[in-house]
Design a protein around this motif. Structure first.
Motif, mmCIF file in Angstrom:
data_model
loop_
_atom_site.group_PDB
_atom_site.id
_atom_site.type_symbol
_atom_site.label_atom_id
_atom_site.label_comp_id
_atom_site.label_asym_id
_atom_site.label_seq_id
_atom_site.Cartn_x
_atom_site.Cartn_y
_atom_site.Cartn_z
ATOM 1 N N SER A 222 4.958 -17.789 67.962
ATOM 2 C CA SER A 222 6.091 -18.457 67.789
ATOM 3 C C SER A 222 6.440 -18.327 66.140
ATOM 4 C CB SER A 222 6.130 -19.844 68.250
ATOM 5 O OG SER A 222 7.571 -20.697 68.029
ATOM 6 N N CYS A 223 7.498 -18.040 65.852
ATOM 7 C CA CYS A 223 7.924 -18.450 64.514
ATOM 8 C C CYS A 223 6.925 -17.622 63.419
ATOM 9 C CB CYS A 223 8.171 -19.656 64.071
ATOM 10 S SG CYS A 223 9.319 -20.610 65.027
ATOM 11 N N GLY A 224 6.510 -16.628 63.777
ATOM 12 C CA GLY A 224 5.467 -15.788 62.774
ATOM 13 C C GLY A 224 4.249 -16.301 62.854
ATOM 14 N N ARG B 21 20.275 -27.814 64.968
ATOM 15 C CA ARG B 21 20.690 -28.001 63.504
ATOM 16 C C ARG B 21 19.473 -28.557 62.604
ATOM 17 N NH1 ARG B 21 25.803 -27.501 60.692
ATOM 18 N NH2 ARG B 21 25.226 -25.704 62.006
ATOM 19 N N TYR B 22 18.969 -27.757 61.854
ATOM 20 C CA TYR B 22 18.127 -28.306 60.959
ATOM 21 C C TYR B 22 18.481 -28.484 59.446
ATOM 22 C CZ TYR B 22 14.480 -26.830 64.298
ATOM 23 O OH TYR B 22 13.511 -26.772 65.463
ATOM 24 N N TRP B 23 18.003 -29.648 58.899
ATOM 25 C CA TRP B 23 18.672 -29.916 57.584
ATOM 26 C C TRP B 23 17.777 -29.479 56.572
ATOM 27 C CZ3 TRP B 23 18.165 -35.265 60.108
ATOM 28 C CH2 TRP B 23 19.077 -35.489 61.146
ATOM 29 N N ASP C 106 19.408 -29.385 71.120
ATOM 30 C CA ASP C 106 18.054 -29.605 71.772
ATOM 31 C C ASP C 106 16.929 -29.171 70.474
ATOM 32 O OD1 ASP C 106 18.508 -26.856 71.913
ATOM 33 O OD2 ASP C 106 18.252 -26.754 74.119
ATOM 34 N N GLU C 107 17.396 -29.014 69.277
ATOM 35 C CA GLU C 107 16.431 -28.919 68.241
ATOM 36 C C GLU C 107 17.272 -29.576 66.923
ATOM 37 O OE1 GLU C 107 14.333 -25.471 67.217
ATOM 38 O OE2 GLU C 107 14.001 -24.873 69.574
ATOM 39 N N TRP C 108 16.822 -30.476 66.476
ATOM 40 C CA TRP C 108 17.396 -31.327 65.254
ATOM 41 C C TRP C 108 16.478 -31.769 64.391
ATOM 42 C CZ3 TRP C 108 16.959 -36.345 64.040
ATOM 43 C CH2 TRP C 108 16.463 -37.248 64.791
ATOM 44 N N GLY D 171 16.441 -19.122 78.132
ATOM 45 C CA GLY D 171 15.954 -18.753 77.065
ATOM 46 C C GLY D 171 16.244 -19.839 75.492
ATOM 47 N N ASN D 172 15.658 -19.106 74.553
ATOM 48 C CA ASN D 172 16.067 -19.994 73.500
ATOM 49 C C ASN D 172 16.286 -19.359 71.972
ATOM 50 O OD1 ASN D 172 15.045 -22.418 71.485
ATOM 51 N ND2 ASN D 172 13.849 -20.725 70.639
ATOM 52 N N GLU D 173 17.325 -19.785 71.340
ATOM 53 C CA GLU D 173 17.579 -18.695 70.343
ATOM 54 C C GLU D 173 17.855 -17.086 70.637
ATOM 55 O OE1 GLU D 173 16.066 -20.285 66.743
ATOM 56 O OE2 GLU D 173 16.830 -22.151 66.733
ATOM 57 N N ASN D 174 18.426 -16.994 71.481
ATOM 58 C CA ASN D 174 18.438 -15.617 72.111
ATOM 59 C C ASN D 174 19.346 -14.737 70.992
ATOM 60 O OD1 ASN D 174 18.276 -17.372 74.479
ATOM 61 N ND2 ASN D 174 16.946 -15.475 74.786
ATOM 62 N N GLY E 117 9.130 -24.083 74.189
ATOM 63 C CA GLY E 117 9.441 -23.680 73.028
ATOM 64 C C GLY E 117 10.879 -23.940 73.053
ATOM 65 N N GLY E 118 11.737 -23.848 71.972
ATOM 66 C CA GLY E 118 11.304 -22.833 71.053
ATOM 67 C C GLY E 118 11.123 -21.425 71.027
ATOM 68 N N CYS E 119 10.910 -20.641 69.814
ATOM 69 C CA CYS E 119 10.843 -19.096 70.030
ATOM 70 C C CYS E 119 9.321 -18.963 70.971
ATOM 71 C CB CYS E 119 10.399 -18.762 68.619
ATOM 72 S SG CYS E 119 11.946 -18.919 67.529
ATOM 73 N N TYR E 120 8.680 -19.771 71.227
ATOM 74 C CA TYR E 120 7.369 -19.633 71.939
ATOM 75 C C TYR E 120 7.855 -19.556 73.617
ATOM 76 C CZ TYR E 120 3.010 -20.557 74.518
ATOM 77 O OH TYR E 120 1.919 -20.796 75.171
ATOM 78 N N ALA F 147 8.423 -30.361 72.163
ATOM 79 C CA ALA F 147 7.024 -30.123 71.973
ATOM 80 C C ALA F 147 6.733 -28.666 72.242
ATOM 81 C CB ALA F 147 6.155 -30.664 73.144
ATOM 82 N N GLU F 148 6.638 -27.916 71.263
ATOM 83 C CA GLU F 148 6.624 -26.620 71.040
ATOM 84 C C GLU F 148 5.243 -26.091 71.136
ATOM 85 O OE1 GLU F 148 8.741 -24.305 68.473
ATOM 86 O OE2 GLU F 148 8.258 -22.422 69.427
ATOM 87 N N HIS F 149 4.406 -25.044 71.429
ATOM 88 C CA HIS F 149 3.144 -24.400 71.238
ATOM 89 C C HIS F 149 3.434 -23.917 69.788
ATOM 90 C CE1 HIS F 149 1.027 -24.646 75.481
ATOM 91 N NE2 HIS F 149 2.316 -25.283 75.559
ATOM 92 N N ALA G 143 12.897 -32.151 66.532
ATOM 93 C CA ALA G 143 11.804 -31.244 66.227
ATOM 94 C C ALA G 143 10.908 -31.580 65.082
ATOM 95 C CB ALA G 143 12.707 -29.880 65.958
ATOM 96 N N GLN G 144 9.834 -31.666 65.498
ATOM 97 C CA GLN G 144 8.922 -31.845 66.689
ATOM 98 C C GLN G 144 8.295 -32.921 67.074
ATOM 99 O OE1 GLN G 144 7.101 -28.027 67.698
ATOM 100 N NE2 GLN G 144 8.725 -26.620 67.099
ATOM 101 N N ILE G 145 7.476 -33.148 68.044
ATOM 102 C CA ILE G 145 7.120 -34.581 68.466
ATOM 103 C C ILE G 145 5.778 -34.998 67.700
ATOM 104 C CG2 ILE G 145 5.805 -33.845 70.522
ATOM 105 C CD1 ILE G 145 7.059 -36.237 71.698
HETATM 106 O O1 AHR Z 1 11.025 -25.642 65.710
HETATM 107 C C1 AHR Z 1 10.709 -24.550 65.284
HETATM 108 C C2 AHR Z 1 11.572 -23.350 65.659
HETATM 109 O O2 AHR Z 1 12.736 -23.484 65.105
HETATM 110 C C3 AHR Z 1 11.743 -23.122 67.089
HETATM 111 O O3 AHR Z 1 10.883 -22.583 67.665
HETATM 112 C C4 AHR Z 1 12.964 -22.416 67.193
HETATM 113 O O4 AHR Z 1 13.762 -22.568 68.286
HETATM 114 C C5 AHR Z 1 13.596 -22.727 65.618
HETATM 115 O O5 AHR Z 1 14.092 -21.507 65.046
#
Ligand code: AHR
Length: 487
Positions: free
Chosen positions: A96-98, A239-241, A290-292, A173-176, A70-73, A24-26, A346-348
């Motif tokens: 977050s993310c733009g 890992r995002y598809w 922790d993100e798929w 951190g996240n995606e540092n 987050g995530g980037c948040y 759950a990301e903001h 990702a995400q709920i």
């Molecule tokens: O889930 C969306 C974003 O994807 C997250 O904030 C980031 O960790 C990833 O790049």
């Protein structure tokens, strides 16, 4: 005909509930609007600010682990903004993310951890390295976890929680390598060392998650941490598809391409383990995926670095195809349950590959939700090898695949017919009384549920013919079924 044989003499390992985690990301309408409508809202039934319909759906999914914020948040988040009287909390730029939004910090530490207790989820907090400090993160751990009467412990009690929350999982951190500060692997590793050393002093039981990326980064990261390997409990990978084409109007080729990508997650897990093996000695380090999930182009051209190019809020179609991809990767999780320590879809709610969607007062669940429900019997069970022999897909590879587990006198087998257009006859080599047999199916692989048609895709009972030592049934095209047998 596909013959499926659970090989009970070949146990793989335990399917940790942490492998069925969520995120759950903001971001967009995930936390605000999706999970949270606020305690003053009278239009949508809520408990302490969280939507009751969503809470009920999460309890039934199940949701054993939840990562936040987050995530980037996370690398912009300052936890002190989210404690104390809600009306006195600052309104910050939620970044977050733009996306940049006005963030009133309505969901803070207490609200999130209370939600976890409501739905039976273990919390996983992602700390701020990008714009925070070591002290800030140490203070967050102390605030949540100390049982002592320190200022932070007393402040937590004053804010309504006397007993420590005992949060075990902490991301540093996240995606540092990207949104979390654009570090090099080496500079992040040195920074991580400092954070992890100090965090361990505060809570030696905290499980710390170092931020991984691709093979190249992971090699350099772990090499730099080689002599301080005791500071690492898990390594985070994502890992995002992204190669499945449009969310709904995909071609046959794109349908299969998405499934191949989901399968390929296994290669990434195994390669990550090989890198860990080179440095870990006898230490067990878990792989935290922790993100798929599926990331369709409609959500936004892929990746946080494409900020500014999109007009939307990371919402996308969630169809049967995405649910089949989910079933494919859950087979991977079971096969690799000794390497993977946790995983978070990702995400709920509402964002990306969401199992639950909302719009105003309406709430409905996606095909992925049903596939997760079909897998509920595997949570905490012992995975066993499962052989499947039968027809192949037009693009090669098995048309039908399966995963099995046993728990408390029952064997559960989940079978996926990946074929886009052809039903498959199944011979499941099991005997015993059938406890339940259900299938997620629909008229089309690109079918989705919606506010106006919430039950287009749902679970149905599966007709199974019982014969000595075997169970016979037909799986419709693009479907997933779970058969549970008392052993
Ligand atoms: O889930 C969306 C974003 O994807 C997250 O904030 C980031 O960790 C990833 O790049």
């Amino acid at each position: 005909m596909t013959t499926i044989s659970p090989v009970l003499s070949k146990p793989i390992g335990t399917v940790s509930p942490r492998l069925y985690g969520h995120f759950a990301e903001h971001l967009g309408r995930c936390c605000y609007d999706g999970l949270w409508v606020g305690p003053k809202n009278q239009d949508v039934p809520q408990t302490r600010g969280f939507r009751q319909d969503v809470v009920d759906a999460l309890k039934a999914m199940p949701t054993p682990l939840l990562r936040w914020p987050g995530g980037c948040y996370a690398d912009h988040y300052h936890w002190r903004d989210g404690i104390g009287a809600p009306e006195q909390r600052p309104v910050r730029l939620g970044l977050s993310c733009g996306l940049a939004v006005e963030d009133d910090n309505g969901i803070g530490t207490h609200e999130f951890l209370d939600l976890c207790e409501m739905i039976g989820a273990e919390p996983y907090l992602a700390g701020n390295m990008g714009s925070g400090s070591v002290q800030e993160m140490c203070d967050w751990v102390e605030y949540c976890n100390t049982s002592r009467k320190t200022n932070l412990g007393l402040e937590r009690a004053k804010n309504g929680r006397e007993q420590p929350y005992k949060v075990k999982l902490w991301g540093v951190g996240n995606e540092n390598w990207g949104c979390g500060g654009n570090y090099s692997a080496e500079s992040y590793a040195l920074e991580y060392r400092r954070y992890a050393t100090m965090l361990r002093h505060v809570d030696e039981k905290a499980e710390l998650v170092v931020c991984g990326f691709d093979d190249h980064w992971n090699r350099r990261l772990m090499e730099t941490l080689r002599h301080h390997i005791g500071l690492v409990d898990h390594i985070s990978i994502h890992r995002y598809w992204i190669h499945g084409g449009p969310g709904i109007d995909f071609s046959e080729q794109q349908y299969y391409r998405l499934l191949e990508e989901a399968d390929d997650t296994e290669r990434f897990i195994v390669t990550t383990q090989e890198i860990l093996d080179g440095v870990r000695g006898t230490r067990n380090i878990g792989i935290a995926l922790d993100e798929w999930g599926v990331w369709h182009p409609e959500s936004r051209p892929w990746g946080p670095d494409n900020a500014g190019t999109m007009t939307d809020n990371y919402e996308q179609a969630c169809t049967v195809r995405d649910a089949i991809a989910t079933a494919a990767v859950l087979e991977v999780f079971h096969r690799q349950c000794n390497l993977l320590s946790l995983a978070n879809l990702a995400q709920i709610v509402n964002v990306l590959h969401a199992p639950i969607l909302t719009n105003g007062k309406a709430m409905w669940v996606t095909p992925t939700y049903y596939v997760l429900q079909l897998h509920a019997p595997h949570v905490g069970a012992e995975a066993v090898r499962t052989d499947a022999y039968g027809p192949v897909l037009p693009v090669g590879g098995k048309a039908v695949t399966a995963t099995s587990s046993r728990k408390e006198g029952q064997i559960a087998v989940t079978i996926t017919n990946r074929h886009l257009s052809e039903a498959q006859e199944i011979n499941l080599k099991l005997s015993g009384e059938i406890v339940s047999a259900r299938v997620m199916t629909s008229d089309a692989a690109n079918a989705e549920n919606s506010a106006t048609r919430p039950n287009r895709v749902q679970l149905e009972n599966l007709e199974v013919k019982t014969e000595p030592e075997q169970l016979l049934f037909t799986l419709p095209a693009h479907s997933v079924a779970t058969v549970i047998v008392a052993s």
